[in-house]
Write an enzyme that holds these catalytic residues in place. Structure first.
Site, PDB file in Angstrom:
ATOM      1  N   ASN A   8      66.452  22.670  19.948  1.00 30.16           N
ATOM      2  CA  ASN A   8      66.492  21.609  19.532  1.00 30.16           C
ATOM      3  C   ASN A   8      65.199  21.228  18.958  1.00 30.16           C
ATOM      4  OD1 ASN A   8      66.639  18.685  18.764  1.00 30.16           O
ATOM      5  ND2 ASN A   8      66.788  18.197  20.910  1.00 30.16           N
ATOM      6  N   TRP A   9      64.968  21.374  17.617  1.00 24.46           N
ATOM      7  CA  TRP A   9      63.588  21.418  16.895  1.00 24.46           C
ATOM      8  C   TRP A   9      63.256  19.806  17.066  1.00 24.46           C
ATOM      9  CZ3 TRP A   9      63.360  24.898  12.177  1.00 24.46           C
ATOM     10  CH2 TRP A   9      63.692  26.231  12.703  1.00 24.46           C
ATOM     11  N   LYS A  10      63.971  18.812  17.484  1.00 28.80           N
ATOM     12  CA  LYS A  10      63.737  17.287  17.316  1.00 28.80           C
ATOM     13  C   LYS A  10      63.142  17.152  15.987  1.00 28.80           C
ATOM     14  CE  LYS A  10      63.415  17.561  22.183  1.00 28.80           C
ATOM     15  NZ  LYS A  10      62.956  16.639  23.446  1.00 28.80           N
ATOM     16  N   HIS A  96      71.700  12.801  22.921  1.00 25.80           N
ATOM     17  CA  HIS A  96      70.359  13.032  23.548  1.00 25.80           C
ATOM     18  C   HIS A  96      69.689  11.736  24.370  1.00 25.80           C
ATOM     19  CE1 HIS A  96      66.320  14.594  23.960  1.00 25.80           C
ATOM     20  NE2 HIS A  96      66.787  16.006  23.867  1.00 25.80           N
ATOM     21  N   GLU A  98      66.513  10.825  23.931  1.00 23.04           N
ATOM     22  CA  GLU A  98      65.804  10.277  23.056  1.00 23.04           C
ATOM     23  C   GLU A  98      66.744   9.399  22.197  1.00 23.04           C
ATOM     24  OE1 GLU A  98      63.949  13.810  21.624  1.00 23.04           O
ATOM     25  OE2 GLU A  98      62.901  14.019  23.447  1.00 23.04           O
ATOM     26  N   GLU A 166      70.671  17.308  31.011  1.00 24.52           N
ATOM     27  CA  GLU A 166      68.933  17.347  30.591  1.00 24.52           C
ATOM     28  C   GLU A 166      68.448  16.096  31.616  1.00 24.52           C
ATOM     29  OE1 GLU A 166      67.752  19.278  26.602  1.00 24.52           O
ATOM     30  OE2 GLU A 166      68.079  17.097  26.203  1.00 24.52           O
ATOM     31  N   GLY A 172      60.179  17.613  27.947  1.00 29.06           N
ATOM     32  CA  GLY A 172      58.946  17.557  27.411  1.00 29.06           C
ATOM     33  C   GLY A 172      57.832  17.147  28.504  1.00 29.06           C
ATOM     34  N   SER A 203      62.145  21.244  29.790  1.00 35.10           N
ATOM     35  CA  SER A 203      60.901  22.026  30.012  1.00 35.10           C
ATOM     36  C   SER A 203      61.379  23.586  30.263  1.00 35.10           C
ATOM     37  CB  SER A 203      60.212  21.384  31.036  1.00 35.10           C
ATOM     38  OG  SER A 203      59.670  20.258  30.675  1.00 35.10           O
ATOM     39  N   GLY A 224      63.681  22.441  23.833  1.00 31.77           N
ATOM     40  CA  GLY A 224      63.195  21.553  22.959  1.00 31.77           C
ATOM     41  C   GLY A 224      61.741  22.275  22.433  1.00 31.77           C
ATOM     42  N   GLY A 225      60.590  21.946  23.010  1.00 32.45           N
ATOM     43  CA  GLY A 225      59.185  22.282  22.597  1.00 32.45           C
ATOM     44  C   GLY A 225      59.402  24.111  22.576  1.00 32.45           C
TER      45      GLY A 225
HETATM   46  P1  13P Z   1      61.764  20.265  26.194  1.00 30.09           P
HETATM   47  O1  13P Z   1      62.237  21.690  26.008  1.00 30.09           O
HETATM   48  O2  13P Z   1      60.686  20.104  25.230  1.00 30.09           O
HETATM   49  O3  13P Z   1      61.622  19.717  27.449  1.00 30.09           O
HETATM   50  O4  13P Z   1      62.973  19.326  25.561  1.00 30.09           O
HETATM   51  C1  13P Z   1      64.164  19.472  25.853  1.00 30.09           C
HETATM   52  C2  13P Z   1      65.149  18.727  25.107  1.00 30.09           C
HETATM   53  O5  13P Z   1      65.176  17.608  25.178  1.00 30.09           O
HETATM   54  C3  13P Z   1      66.011  19.583  24.420  1.00 30.09           C
HETATM   55  O6  13P Z   1      67.151  18.704  23.898  1.00 30.09           O
END
Ligand code: 13P
Length: 243
Positions: A8-10, A96, A98, A166, A172, A203, A224-225
């Site tokens: 997930n590149w956000k 998600h 977010e 999640e 993050g 993470s 994510g990251g």
């Molecule tokens: P991180 O891997 O950066 O913690 O993000 C997780 C995430 O929200 C994937 O959708």
């Protein structure tokens, strides 16, 4: 069953660097011999078309990060599920944290979006997870149980729906849930969703992927990251290897 490795590149990435990144990833997947994963990347909507063109004949699938519940209409700025399908997407991430947190999406909103995704022929990756205060109060299972019962529409099946657990406090932050917490929650979710694939997210990185991917009822990861770095993301995927 191969593990599902989703990036997930956000809201990250401009065209030049992102397309170079995905090309690098496609080569790495092609050269990988572990053969125990399916990879999906979910870039920002602006990159779906060029990224799809690059990945057309490759082993990586792609998806959106959200969609509207309606198939079309007067919804300025939104993207409909058939539009994602039109760009070759097979997946869409929904609910998600977010979006639940910052955009005030409810589980009912998520269910309506998932229904629309199913109608368009997309696999909905429905995200659930508790806040830190909810876990501290021992409410994590009841929170996640309610999110599951209200976010999964009656159109859902193991073929068109994936659940991503999640924990919000692990996203993050560099904090991951303990193996026991993951094992327990995934067993709880398994009891609710049967054969649907269940991903862990929060993470995930190369250093912890092998451990997480081999916990019972973890069918893959939502990253994510670390998915923004091709070598790191590939290392996570390769950690699916059986031995
Ligand atoms: P991180 O891997 O950066 O913690 O993000 C997780 C995430 O929200 C994937 O959708």
């Amino acid at each position: 069953m191969p593990k599902l490795i989703v990036g997930n590149w956000k809201m990250n990435g401009l065209a030049a660097e992102s397309l170079a990144r995905v090309e690098k990833l496609a080569v790495a997947v092609e050269n990988d011999s572990s053969n125990n994963f399916h990879m999906v990347v979910c870039p920002p909507a602006t990159l779906l078309a060029p990224l799809g063109a690059k990945l057309k004949d490759k082993a990586i699938r792609w998806g959106g990060q959200d969609c509207h519940a309606a198939a079309s209409g007067a919804f300025t700025g939104d993207i409909a599920a058939p539009m994602l399908k039109d760009l070759g997407c097979d997946f869409v991430i929904l609910g998600h944290s977010e979006r639940r947190g910052r955009h005030k999406e409810t589980s009912a909103d998520v269910a309506a979006k998932a229904k629309s995704a199913h109608a368009a022929g997309l696999v909905a990756i429905i995200c659930v997870g508790e806040l830190e205060a909810e876990r501290d109060a021992g409410k994590h299972e009841s929170v996640v149980g309610q999110q599951l019962s209200q976010s999964i529409p009656d159109t859902a099946s193991p073929e068109n729906t994936v659940i991503a657990y999640e924990p919000v406090w692990a996203i993050g932050t560099g904090k991951t849930a303990s193996d026991d917490d993951i094992r327990q929650m995934h067993a709880f979710i398994r009891g609710k969703v049967g054969r649907m694939q269940i991903l862990y997210g929060g993470s995930v990185k190369a250093a912890n992927a092998r451990e997480i991917l081999h916990i019972d009822n973890v069918d893959g990861v939502l990253v994510g990251g670390a998915s923004l770095k091709p070598e790191e993301f590939m290392a996570i995927a390769s950690a699916s290897k059986l031995t």
